[in-house]
Design an enzyme around this catalytic site. Structure first.
Site, PDB file in Angstrom:
ATOM      1  N   GLU A 195       1.302  -1.044  -0.016  1.00 46.02           N
ATOM      2  CA  GLU A 195      -0.003   0.030  -0.414  1.00 46.02           C
ATOM      3  C   GLU A 195       1.063   1.503  -0.100  1.00 46.02           C
ATOM      4  O   GLU A 195       0.696   2.265  -0.687  1.00 46.02           O
ATOM      5  CB  GLU A 195      -1.480  -0.372   1.162  1.00 46.02           C
ATOM      6  CG  GLU A 195      -1.933   0.645   0.979  1.00 46.02           C
ATOM      7  CD  GLU A 195      -2.798   0.686   2.502  1.00 46.02           C
ATOM      8  OE1 GLU A 195      -3.519  -0.431   2.236  1.00 46.02           O
ATOM      9  OE2 GLU A 195      -3.280   1.548   3.461  1.00 46.02           O
ATOM     10  N   ASP A 196       2.056   1.434   1.006  1.00 41.59           N
ATOM     11  CA  ASP A 196       2.727   2.351   1.342  1.00 41.59           C
ATOM     12  C   ASP A 196       4.025   2.372   0.102  1.00 41.59           C
ATOM     13  O   ASP A 196       5.280   3.598   1.226  1.00 41.59           O
ATOM     14  CB  ASP A 196       2.300   2.829   2.596  1.00 41.59           C
ATOM     15  CG  ASP A 196       1.251   3.252   3.209  1.00 41.59           C
ATOM     16  OD1 ASP A 196       0.469   3.706   2.350  1.00 41.59           O
ATOM     17  OD2 ASP A 196       1.325   2.993   4.609  1.00 41.59           O
TER      18      ASP A 196
END
Ligand code: ZN
Length: 179
Positions: A65-66
């Site tokens: 996600e990051d």
């Protein structure tokens, strides 16, 4: 394929590199790695260190996600189960926040037992970080809003580990008691 301490250690090292320079939301804006360490250690503690893949996935749960990390890379290095757990914990960031939140509530009951544990540990860590000694009105609102949403997600994740469920209930109780 890596196993045991080597698996967990490699996962921690990759997470530290990939989240380098990122800060987490909430109290003290701590380095992001502190959140990952908290989640991974919580998972290790409540399962008595019996599931290295789960703890490795705890370290890695925000990498797709990051950061620039893919499912294939994780599968190659850590195996299909670890990669699958991280994918289950990855939101579709192309969706607006309200839809992502709704999707987490709806998807929670369908997730694998391991992903449910990671989700709960993640919410515990995030609630704790949002409890301030002297909150502003905005911080108070953010905590109440986050805790109410987290309760709905965790309602669909409970039952796999009583100790972890209790840690979540304690975090919510502390949030309610917070100034
Ligand atoms: Zn997280």
């Amino acid at each position: 394929m890596l196993t045991g301490i080597r698996l967990v250690s490699e996962a921690a090292e990759l997470a530290a590199r990939r989240h380098n320079g990122q800060r987490r939301k909430g109290r003290g804006e701590e380095p992001y790695i502190n959140h990952l360490a908290e989640v991974a250690n919580m998972l290790s503690e409540v399962t008595n260190g019996e599931d290295a893949e789960l703890v490795a996935a705890g370290w890695l749960h925000d990498t797709i996600e990051d950061s620039e990390t893919t499912n294939d890379e994780l599968a190659d290095r850590f195996g299909l189960r670890v990669a699958g757990l991280v994918v289950e914990c990855t939101d579709d960031m192309s969706l607006p926040k309200s839809e992502r939140r709704q999707k987490q509530i709806e998807d929670a009951p369908k997730q694998s037992p391991g992903a449910k544990l990671i989700k709960i540990a993640d919410k515990v860590s995030n609630i704790r970080a949002r409890i301030f000694a002297n909150p502003s009105a905005e911080q108070r609102e953010e905590l109440a809003d986050y805790a109410a949403w987290a309760e709905q997600v965790v309602a669909g994740c409970r039952g796999g580990n009583a100790t972890l469920d209790a840690l979540f209930d304690e975090a919510v109780a502390n949030a309610r008691r917070a100034p």
